[in-house]
Design a protein around this motif. Structure first.
Motif, short mmCIF file in Angstrom:
data_model
loop_
_atom_site.label_atom_id
_atom_site.label_comp_id
_atom_site.label_asym_id
_atom_site.label_seq_id
_atom_site.Cartn_x
_atom_site.Cartn_y
_atom_site.Cartn_z
N MET A 1 0.84 -1.20 0.00
CA MET A 1 0.00 0.00 0.00
C MET A 1 0.87 1.26 0.00
SD MET A 1 -2.71 1.41 2.79
CE MET A 1 -1.32 2.20 3.58
N ALA A 2 0.55 2.19 -0.88
CA ALA A 2 1.35 3.42 -0.97
C ALA A 2 0.93 4.42 0.11
CB ALA A 2 1.19 4.04 -2.35
N ILE A 3 1.87 5.19 0.60
CA ILE A 3 1.55 6.24 1.57
C ILE A 3 1.70 7.59 0.89
CG2 ILE A 3 2.40 4.75 3.45
CD1 ILE A 3 4.75 6.70 3.78
N PRO A 4 0.93 8.60 1.34
CA PRO A 4 1.03 9.90 0.68
C PRO A 4 2.23 10.72 1.20
CG PRO A 4 -0.68 9.97 2.34
CD PRO A 4 -0.11 8.58 2.38
N PHE A 5 2.70 11.67 0.38
CA PHE A 5 3.78 12.57 0.81
C PHE A 5 3.23 13.60 1.80
CE2 PHE A 5 6.80 16.13 0.25
CZ PHE A 5 7.97 15.44 0.56
N VAL A 6 2.03 14.12 1.49
CA VAL A 6 1.30 15.01 2.39
C VAL A 6 -0.18 14.64 2.27
CG1 VAL A 6 0.59 17.38 2.85
CG2 VAL A 6 2.91 16.94 2.12
N ASP A 7 -0.91 14.61 3.38
CA ASP A 7 -2.33 14.29 3.35
C ASP A 7 -3.11 15.42 4.01
OD1 ASP A 7 -4.90 13.33 3.58
OD2 ASP A 7 -4.29 11.29 4.10
N LEU A 8 -3.79 16.22 3.19
CA LEU A 8 -4.53 17.38 3.73
C LEU A 8 -5.94 17.00 4.17
CD1 LEU A 8 -3.44 20.01 1.04
CD2 LEU A 8 -2.40 19.61 3.27
N LYS A 9 -6.38 15.79 3.78
CA LYS A 9 -7.77 15.41 4.06
C LYS A 9 -7.98 15.06 5.52
CE LYS A 9 -7.70 12.93 0.35
NZ LYS A 9 -7.78 11.90 -0.61
N ILE A 10 -6.95 14.53 6.18
CA ILE A 10 -7.11 14.12 7.58
C ILE A 10 -7.53 15.32 8.42
CG2 ILE A 10 -5.96 13.13 9.61
CD1 ILE A 10 -4.07 11.66 7.74
N GLN A 11 -6.80 16.45 8.26
CA GLN A 11 -7.14 17.62 9.06
C GLN A 11 -8.50 18.20 8.66
OE1 GLN A 11 -4.88 21.35 8.81
NE2 GLN A 11 -4.87 21.40 11.05
N TYR A 12 -8.78 18.18 7.36
CA TYR A 12 -10.09 18.69 6.93
C TYR A 12 -11.21 17.93 7.62
CZ TYR A 12 -14.33 19.52 4.42
OH TYR A 12 -15.65 19.81 4.15
N LEU A 304 12.72 3.45 -2.59
CA LEU A 304 11.57 3.81 -1.75
C LEU A 304 10.27 3.82 -2.56
CD1 LEU A 304 12.68 6.54 0.84
CD2 LEU A 304 12.86 4.08 0.98
N LYS A 305 10.38 4.28 -3.79
CA LYS A 305 9.18 4.33 -4.64
C LYS A 305 8.60 2.93 -4.83
CE LYS A 305 7.47 6.32 -8.93
NZ LYS A 305 7.83 6.64 -10.32
N GLU A 306 9.49 1.95 -5.05
CA GLU A 306 9.07 0.55 -5.17
C GLU A 306 8.30 0.08 -3.95
OE1 GLU A 306 10.15 -2.25 -7.54
OE2 GLU A 306 9.79 -0.41 -8.71
N LYS A 307 8.66 0.63 -2.80
CA LYS A 307 8.01 0.25 -1.54
C LYS A 307 6.74 1.07 -1.30
CE LYS A 307 11.46 -2.35 -0.08
NZ LYS A 307 11.20 -3.77 0.17
N GLY A 308 6.39 1.93 -2.23
CA GLY A 308 5.18 2.75 -2.07
C GLY A 308 5.41 4.00 -1.24
N ILE A 309 6.69 4.44 -1.17
CA ILE A 309 7.01 5.63 -0.37
C ILE A 309 7.43 6.77 -1.30
CG2 ILE A 309 8.55 6.60 1.39
CD1 ILE A 309 8.71 3.68 2.48
N PRO A 310 6.63 7.84 -1.33
CA PRO A 310 6.99 8.97 -2.18
C PRO A 310 8.06 9.84 -1.50
CG PRO A 310 4.95 9.44 -1.04
CD PRO A 310 5.38 8.08 -0.58
N THR A 311 8.98 10.36 -2.27
CA THR A 311 9.96 11.33 -1.77
C THR A 311 9.94 12.52 -2.73
OG1 THR A 311 11.69 10.24 -3.04
CG2 THR A 311 11.49 9.61 -0.71
#
Ligand SMILES: *Cc1c(COP(=O)(O)O)cnc(C)c1O
Length: 374
Positions: A1-12, A304-311
Protein backbone atom coordinates in the motif's frame (compact mmCIF):
# COMPACT_ATOMS: atom_id res chain seq x y z
CA UNK A 1 0.00 0.00 0.00
CA UNK A 2 1.35 3.42 -0.97
CA UNK A 3 1.55 6.24 1.57
CA UNK A 4 1.03 9.90 0.68
CA UNK A 5 3.78 12.57 0.81
CA UNK A 6 1.30 15.01 2.39
CA UNK A 7 -2.33 14.29 3.35
CA UNK A 8 -4.53 17.38 3.73
CA UNK A 9 -7.77 15.41 4.06
CA UNK A 10 -7.11 14.12 7.58
CA UNK A 11 -7.14 17.62 9.06
CA UNK A 12 -10.09 18.69 6.93
CA UNK A 13 -12.11 15.79 8.33
CA UNK A 14 -11.11 16.80 11.86
CA UNK A 15 -12.07 20.46 11.41
CA UNK A 16 -14.98 19.99 9.00
CA UNK A 17 -17.59 21.69 11.18
CA UNK A 18 -15.55 24.80 11.97
CA UNK A 19 -14.43 25.15 8.35
CA UNK A 20 -17.93 24.68 6.96
CA UNK A 21 -19.32 27.23 9.41
CA UNK A 22 -16.66 29.78 8.44
CA UNK A 23 -17.29 29.23 4.72
CA UNK A 24 -21.04 29.49 5.25
CA UNK A 25 -20.59 32.86 7.01
CA UNK A 26 -18.74 34.23 3.99
CA UNK A 27 -21.37 32.92 1.58
CA UNK A 28 -24.04 34.58 3.70
CA UNK A 29 -22.43 38.03 3.78
CA UNK A 30 -20.99 37.59 0.26
CA UNK A 31 -18.13 40.07 0.67
CA UNK A 32 -15.79 37.83 -1.29
CA UNK A 33 -13.06 40.45 -1.73
CA UNK A 34 -11.66 42.21 1.35
CA UNK A 35 -14.50 40.95 3.52
CA UNK A 36 -14.32 41.17 7.33
CA UNK A 37 -12.41 37.85 7.59
CA UNK A 38 -9.41 39.46 5.86
CA UNK A 39 -8.87 41.99 8.64
CA UNK A 40 -9.73 39.40 11.28
CA UNK A 41 -7.04 37.07 9.96
CA UNK A 42 -4.52 39.91 9.74
CA UNK A 43 -5.11 40.71 13.43
CA UNK A 44 -4.54 37.05 14.34
CA UNK A 45 -1.40 36.85 12.20
CA UNK A 46 0.03 39.98 13.77
CA UNK A 47 -0.61 38.71 17.26
CA UNK A 48 0.79 35.23 16.57
CA UNK A 49 3.95 36.43 14.85
CA UNK A 50 4.44 39.42 17.16
CA UNK A 51 4.97 41.74 14.22
CA UNK A 52 3.59 45.32 14.36
CA UNK A 53 1.88 44.97 10.96
CA UNK A 54 0.52 42.08 8.90
CA UNK A 55 -1.08 42.22 5.47
CA UNK A 56 -2.58 39.20 3.75
CA UNK A 57 -1.98 38.81 0.02
CA UNK A 58 -2.58 36.59 -2.99
CA UNK A 59 0.31 34.14 -2.42
CA UNK A 60 3.89 33.85 -1.18
CA UNK A 61 5.34 34.89 -4.53
CA UNK A 62 3.33 38.11 -4.73
CA UNK A 63 4.25 38.73 -1.10
CA UNK A 64 7.93 38.82 -2.12
CA UNK A 65 7.21 40.92 -5.20
CA UNK A 66 5.21 43.47 -3.21
CA UNK A 67 7.82 43.58 -0.43
CA UNK A 68 10.51 44.35 -3.04
CA UNK A 69 8.25 46.99 -4.62
CA UNK A 70 7.69 48.58 -1.21
CA UNK A 71 11.49 48.86 -0.90
CA UNK A 72 11.56 50.71 -4.24
CA UNK A 73 13.89 48.13 -5.78
CA UNK A 74 14.90 49.54 -9.17
CA UNK A 75 16.31 47.93 -12.34
CA UNK A 76 20.00 47.20 -11.79
CA UNK A 77 19.76 47.15 -7.99
CA UNK A 78 21.44 44.12 -6.44
CA UNK A 79 19.61 41.83 -4.04
CA UNK A 80 21.66 39.21 -2.23
CA UNK A 81 20.00 35.84 -1.74
CA UNK A 82 20.54 32.09 -1.50
CA UNK A 83 20.71 29.97 -4.67
CA UNK A 84 19.05 27.08 -2.81
CA UNK A 85 15.33 27.82 -2.59
CA UNK A 86 12.08 27.63 -4.52
CA UNK A 87 12.34 29.69 -7.71
CA UNK A 88 9.96 32.41 -6.44
CA UNK A 89 12.70 33.87 -4.22
CA UNK A 90 14.92 34.92 -7.14
CA UNK A 91 12.21 35.14 -9.79
CA UNK A 92 10.62 38.14 -8.10
CA UNK A 93 13.99 39.95 -8.03
CA UNK A 94 14.47 39.35 -11.76
CA UNK A 95 10.88 40.34 -12.55
CA UNK A 96 11.70 43.83 -11.27
CA UNK A 97 14.82 43.80 -13.47
CA UNK A 98 16.96 43.87 -10.37
CA UNK A 99 19.98 41.58 -10.10
CA UNK A 100 19.87 38.50 -7.87
CA UNK A 101 23.29 37.95 -6.29
CA UNK A 102 23.65 34.35 -5.16
CA UNK A 103 25.93 33.46 -2.25
CA UNK A 104 26.67 30.13 -0.63
CA UNK A 105 24.78 28.33 2.13
CA UNK A 106 25.58 26.74 5.47
CA UNK A 107 26.26 22.98 5.04
CA UNK A 108 24.19 22.00 8.09
CA UNK A 109 21.09 24.21 7.99
CA UNK A 110 21.16 24.89 4.20
CA UNK A 111 20.34 28.53 4.93
CA UNK A 112 22.29 31.47 3.51
CA UNK A 113 25.77 31.91 5.04
CA UNK A 114 26.00 35.39 6.63
CA UNK A 115 29.75 35.74 6.07
CA UNK A 116 29.23 35.06 2.36
CA UNK A 117 26.70 37.91 2.29
CA UNK A 118 29.25 40.39 3.54
CA UNK A 119 31.66 39.56 0.71
CA UNK A 120 28.96 40.11 -1.90
CA UNK A 121 28.02 43.66 -0.92
CA UNK A 122 28.70 46.37 -3.53
CA UNK A 123 27.53 50.00 -3.83
CA UNK A 124 24.57 48.64 -5.85
CA UNK A 125 23.34 46.30 -3.11
CA UNK A 126 19.90 47.31 -1.81
CA UNK A 127 18.46 44.30 0.00
CA UNK A 128 19.05 40.80 1.32
CA UNK A 129 16.50 37.99 1.06
CA UNK A 130 17.35 35.15 3.42
CA UNK A 131 15.07 32.12 3.11
CA UNK A 132 14.08 30.16 6.21
CA UNK A 133 14.44 26.89 4.38
CA UNK A 134 12.54 23.72 5.28
CA UNK A 135 11.05 25.66 8.21
CA UNK A 136 14.14 26.78 10.14
CA UNK A 137 14.86 30.54 10.35
CA UNK A 138 18.06 31.76 8.75
CA UNK A 139 20.74 33.25 11.03
CA UNK A 140 18.76 36.49 11.25
CA UNK A 141 20.70 38.45 13.90
CA UNK A 142 23.95 38.18 11.94
CA UNK A 143 22.11 39.14 8.77
CA UNK A 144 20.40 42.08 10.47
CA UNK A 145 23.72 43.31 11.78
CA UNK A 146 25.31 43.22 8.32
CA UNK A 147 22.30 44.98 6.83
CA UNK A 148 22.47 47.78 9.38
CA UNK A 149 26.18 48.33 8.79
CA UNK A 150 25.54 48.73 5.07
CA UNK A 151 22.10 50.34 5.21
CA UNK A 152 20.32 47.48 3.44
CA UNK A 153 16.80 46.11 3.80
CA UNK A 154 16.22 42.53 4.90
CA UNK A 155 13.20 40.59 3.65
CA UNK A 156 12.83 37.18 5.25
CA UNK A 157 11.27 34.68 2.84
CA UNK A 158 9.37 32.75 5.47
CA UNK A 159 7.17 30.79 3.05
CA UNK A 160 8.22 27.55 4.76
CA UNK A 161 8.71 28.78 8.32
CA UNK A 162 5.42 30.21 9.60
CA UNK A 163 5.41 29.53 13.35
CA UNK A 164 9.13 28.75 13.61
CA UNK A 165 11.21 30.62 16.18
CA UNK A 166 14.63 32.23 16.37
CA UNK A 167 15.80 33.21 19.87
CA UNK A 168 12.18 32.89 21.00
CA UNK A 169 10.91 35.33 18.36
CA UNK A 170 8.71 34.08 15.53
CA UNK A 171 9.67 33.93 11.88
CA UNK A 172 8.11 37.02 10.30
CA UNK A 173 9.24 39.20 13.20
CA UNK A 174 13.00 38.87 12.70
CA UNK A 175 13.55 41.62 10.12
CA UNK A 176 11.89 44.86 8.96
CA UNK A 177 10.05 42.93 6.24
CA UNK A 178 9.05 39.30 5.94
CA UNK A 179 6.76 37.19 3.80
CA UNK A 180 5.01 33.87 4.08
CA UNK A 181 2.84 31.56 2.00
CA UNK A 182 -0.39 29.75 2.78
CA UNK A 183 -0.14 27.38 -0.20
CA UNK A 184 -2.07 24.24 0.89
CA UNK A 185 1.01 22.06 1.48
CA UNK A 186 2.94 24.66 3.51
CA UNK A 187 2.86 24.22 7.30
CA UNK A 188 -0.07 26.67 7.64
CA UNK A 189 -1.99 26.18 4.41
CA UNK A 190 -5.35 27.39 3.14
CA UNK A 191 -7.40 25.66 0.43
CA UNK A 192 -6.05 27.61 -2.51
CA UNK A 193 -3.46 30.37 -2.80
CA UNK A 194 -2.69 32.83 -0.04
CA UNK A 195 0.16 34.65 1.61
CA UNK A 196 1.13 37.44 3.98
CA UNK A 197 3.64 40.23 4.46
CA UNK A 198 4.88 41.38 7.85
CA UNK A 199 6.52 44.74 8.46
CA UNK A 200 7.62 46.89 11.33
CA UNK A 201 6.73 50.47 10.32
CA UNK A 202 3.49 52.20 9.39
CA UNK A 203 4.90 53.87 6.29
CA UNK A 204 5.85 50.54 4.69
CA UNK A 205 2.51 49.09 5.72
CA UNK A 206 0.64 51.95 4.01
CA UNK A 207 2.70 51.44 0.87
CA UNK A 208 2.07 47.70 0.85
CA UNK A 209 -1.62 48.30 1.43
CA UNK A 210 -1.72 50.51 -1.66
CA UNK A 211 0.41 48.18 -3.79
CA UNK A 212 -1.92 45.27 -2.95
CA UNK A 213 -4.84 47.18 -4.45
CA UNK A 214 -3.46 48.66 -7.71
CA UNK A 215 -1.67 51.49 -5.95
CA UNK A 216 -4.97 53.04 -4.95
CA UNK A 217 -4.66 55.72 -2.30
CA UNK A 218 -7.36 56.87 0.10
CA UNK A 219 -9.71 57.88 -2.71
CA UNK A 220 -11.33 55.20 -4.89
CA UNK A 221 -9.97 55.12 -8.46
CA UNK A 222 -7.12 57.44 -7.52
CA UNK A 223 -3.97 55.41 -8.20
CA UNK A 224 -0.93 57.06 -6.68
CA UNK A 225 1.68 54.36 -7.39
CA UNK A 226 2.05 51.23 -9.52
CA UNK A 227 0.53 48.27 -7.79
CA UNK A 228 -1.21 45.03 -8.64
CA UNK A 229 -4.12 42.81 -7.67
CA UNK A 230 -2.41 41.18 -4.73
CA UNK A 231 -5.34 40.48 -2.44
CA UNK A 232 -6.11 37.24 -0.61
CA UNK A 233 -9.76 36.30 -1.03
CA UNK A 234 -12.16 36.24 1.90
CA UNK A 235 -12.97 32.50 1.65
CA UNK A 236 -9.30 31.56 2.02
CA UNK A 237 -8.97 33.87 5.02
CA UNK A 238 -12.04 32.23 6.56
CA UNK A 239 -10.47 28.79 6.16
CA UNK A 240 -7.29 29.92 7.91
CA UNK A 241 -9.35 31.45 10.72
CA UNK A 242 -10.93 28.03 11.30
CA UNK A 243 -7.49 26.42 11.30
CA UNK A 244 -5.74 29.06 13.43
CA UNK A 245 -6.66 27.80 16.94
CA UNK A 246 -5.25 24.39 15.99
CA UNK A 247 -1.97 25.60 14.54
CA UNK A 248 0.09 25.59 17.76
CA UNK A 249 -0.80 21.91 18.13
CA UNK A 250 0.05 21.27 14.46
CA UNK A 251 3.49 22.72 15.13
CA UNK A 252 3.91 20.37 18.09
CA UNK A 253 2.80 17.41 15.99
CA UNK A 254 5.25 18.32 13.23
CA UNK A 255 8.00 18.56 15.82
CA UNK A 256 6.98 15.17 17.21
CA UNK A 257 7.04 13.60 13.75
CA UNK A 258 10.46 15.13 13.07
CA UNK A 259 11.78 13.92 16.44
CA UNK A 260 10.57 10.42 15.60
CA UNK A 261 12.51 10.39 12.33
CA UNK A 262 15.56 11.93 14.03
CA UNK A 263 15.60 9.36 16.81
CA UNK A 264 15.02 6.36 14.59
CA UNK A 265 17.39 7.35 11.80
CA UNK A 266 20.17 8.44 14.16
CA UNK A 267 22.09 5.18 13.76
CA UNK A 268 22.38 5.71 9.99
CA UNK A 269 23.67 9.19 10.59
CA UNK A 270 26.31 7.92 13.08
CA UNK A 271 27.40 5.42 10.43
CA UNK A 272 27.60 8.36 8.01
CA UNK A 273 25.14 6.79 5.58
CA UNK A 274 22.88 9.84 5.67
CA UNK A 275 22.96 13.41 6.93
CA UNK A 276 20.00 14.31 9.12
CA UNK A 277 18.46 17.79 9.39
CA UNK A 278 20.12 20.04 11.96
CA UNK A 279 18.16 22.65 13.90
CA UNK A 280 20.26 25.15 15.85
CA UNK A 281 19.75 25.26 19.64
CA UNK A 282 18.37 28.83 19.45
CA UNK A 283 15.91 27.94 16.67
CA UNK A 284 12.81 25.85 16.23
CA UNK A 285 11.59 24.63 12.86
CA UNK A 286 8.08 24.53 11.43
CA UNK A 287 9.26 21.35 9.64
CA UNK A 288 7.87 22.28 6.24
CA UNK A 289 10.14 19.50 5.01
CA UNK A 290 12.14 16.73 6.61
CA UNK A 291 15.14 16.65 4.32
CA UNK A 292 18.11 14.32 4.54
CA UNK A 293 21.21 13.90 2.39
CA UNK A 294 21.97 10.56 0.77
CA UNK A 295 24.99 9.61 -1.37
CA UNK A 296 23.08 8.09 -4.30
CA UNK A 297 19.77 9.88 -4.57
CA UNK A 298 18.36 8.30 -7.75
CA UNK A 299 18.81 4.76 -6.42
CA UNK A 300 17.51 5.76 -2.97
CA UNK A 301 14.39 7.36 -4.41
CA UNK A 302 13.57 4.52 -6.76
CA UNK A 303 14.05 1.95 -3.97
CA UNK A 304 11.57 3.81 -1.75
CA UNK A 305 9.18 4.33 -4.64
CA UNK A 306 9.07 0.55 -5.17
CA UNK A 307 8.01 0.25 -1.54
CA UNK A 308 5.18 2.75 -2.07
CA UNK A 309 7.01 5.63 -0.37
CA UNK A 310 6.99 8.97 -2.18
CA UNK A 311 9.96 11.33 -1.77
CA UNK A 312 10.63 14.78 -3.23
CA UNK A 313 13.67 16.87 -4.01
CA UNK A 314 13.77 20.42 -2.65
CA UNK A 315 15.50 21.47 -4.89
CA UNK A 316 17.22 19.56 -7.72
CA UNK A 317 18.68 22.66 -9.40
CA UNK A 318 20.10 25.87 -7.98
CA UNK A 319 18.18 28.98 -8.97
CA UNK A 320 21.41 30.34 -10.47
CA UNK A 321 21.33 27.37 -12.90
CA UNK A 322 17.73 27.96 -14.01
CA UNK A 323 17.25 29.30 -17.56
CA UNK A 324 14.62 31.79 -16.38
CA UNK A 325 17.16 33.41 -14.08
CA UNK A 326 20.10 33.07 -16.44
CA UNK A 327 18.23 34.93 -19.19
CA UNK A 328 18.42 38.09 -17.07
CA UNK A 329 21.25 39.86 -15.27
CA UNK A 330 22.41 37.90 -12.22
CA UNK A 331 25.58 37.25 -10.25
CA UNK A 332 26.77 33.99 -8.70
CA UNK A 333 29.60 33.94 -6.19
CA UNK A 334 31.26 30.77 -4.87
CA UNK A 335 28.38 28.28 -4.51
CA UNK A 336 30.37 25.10 -3.85
CA UNK A 337 28.36 23.95 -0.84
CA UNK A 338 25.00 24.65 -2.46
CA UNK A 339 26.15 22.72 -5.55
CA UNK A 340 27.05 19.63 -3.51
CA UNK A 341 23.93 19.77 -1.37
CA UNK A 342 21.44 20.04 -4.23
CA UNK A 343 22.72 16.73 -5.64
CA UNK A 344 22.07 14.88 -2.39
CA UNK A 345 18.99 16.24 -0.63
CA UNK A 346 15.78 14.25 -0.50
CA UNK A 347 12.65 14.99 1.54
CA UNK A 348 10.59 12.35 3.36
CA UNK A 349 6.83 12.44 3.98
CA UNK A 350 5.96 14.76 6.89
CA UNK A 351 2.82 16.59 8.02
CA UNK A 352 1.13 17.22 11.37
CA UNK A 353 -1.22 14.23 11.15
CA UNK A 354 1.22 11.71 9.66
CA UNK A 355 0.38 8.28 11.15
CA UNK A 356 3.28 6.73 13.05
CA UNK A 357 2.74 3.51 11.07
CA UNK A 358 3.64 5.49 7.93
CA UNK A 359 6.78 6.84 9.52
CA UNK A 360 7.71 3.31 10.65
CA UNK A 361 7.36 2.11 7.08
CA UNK A 362 9.59 4.93 5.82
CA UNK A 363 12.22 4.23 8.49
CA UNK A 364 12.24 0.45 7.91
CA UNK A 365 12.56 0.90 4.18
CA UNK A 366 15.49 3.28 4.59
CA UNK A 367 17.32 0.72 6.79
CA UNK A 368 16.55 -1.96 4.24
CA UNK A 369 17.96 0.24 1.49
CA UNK A 370 21.27 0.71 3.29
CA UNK A 371 21.46 -3.01 4.10
CA UNK A 372 21.34 -3.78 0.39
CA UNK A 373 23.24 -0.72 -0.89
CA UNK A 374 26.41 -0.10 1.09
C1 LIG B 1 6.31 28.18 -1.59
C2 LIG B 1 7.40 29.17 -1.59
C3 LIG B 1 7.26 30.45 -2.16
C4 LIG B 1 6.06 30.85 -2.97
O1 LIG B 1 4.85 30.75 -2.33
P1 LIG B 1 3.49 30.65 -3.21
O2 LIG B 1 2.42 30.89 -2.21
O3 LIG B 1 3.46 29.27 -3.78
O4 LIG B 1 3.55 31.69 -4.26
C5 LIG B 1 8.29 31.36 -2.04
N1 LIG B 1 9.42 31.02 -1.40
C6 LIG B 1 9.61 29.81 -0.85
C7 LIG B 1 10.89 29.52 -0.14
C8 LIG B 1 8.61 28.83 -0.95
O5 LIG B 1 8.82 27.63 -0.42
Amino acid sequence: MAIPFVDLKIQYEELKEEITQRIQNVLNHSQFILGPEVKELEEKLKEFVGSPYALTCSNGTDALLMALMACDIQPGDEVITTPFSFIATAETISLLKAVPVFVDIDPQTYNINPSAIEKAITPKTKAIIPVSLYGQPAEMDDIQQISQQHNLTVIEDGAQSFGATYKKRRSGNLSPLATTSFFPAKPFGCYGDGGAIFCSDSETYEKLHQIRNHGQGKVRYEHIRLGMNGRMNTLQCAILLAKFPHYPQDLELRQKAADYYLKNLEELSFKEKIQLPYVKPHCSSAWAQFTIQVPNRPSFQSFLKEKGIPTAVHYPKLMSDQPSIQNHPFKALDLSIAKQVCEKVVSLPIYAQIPQTHQDKVIESIYEYFKTHS
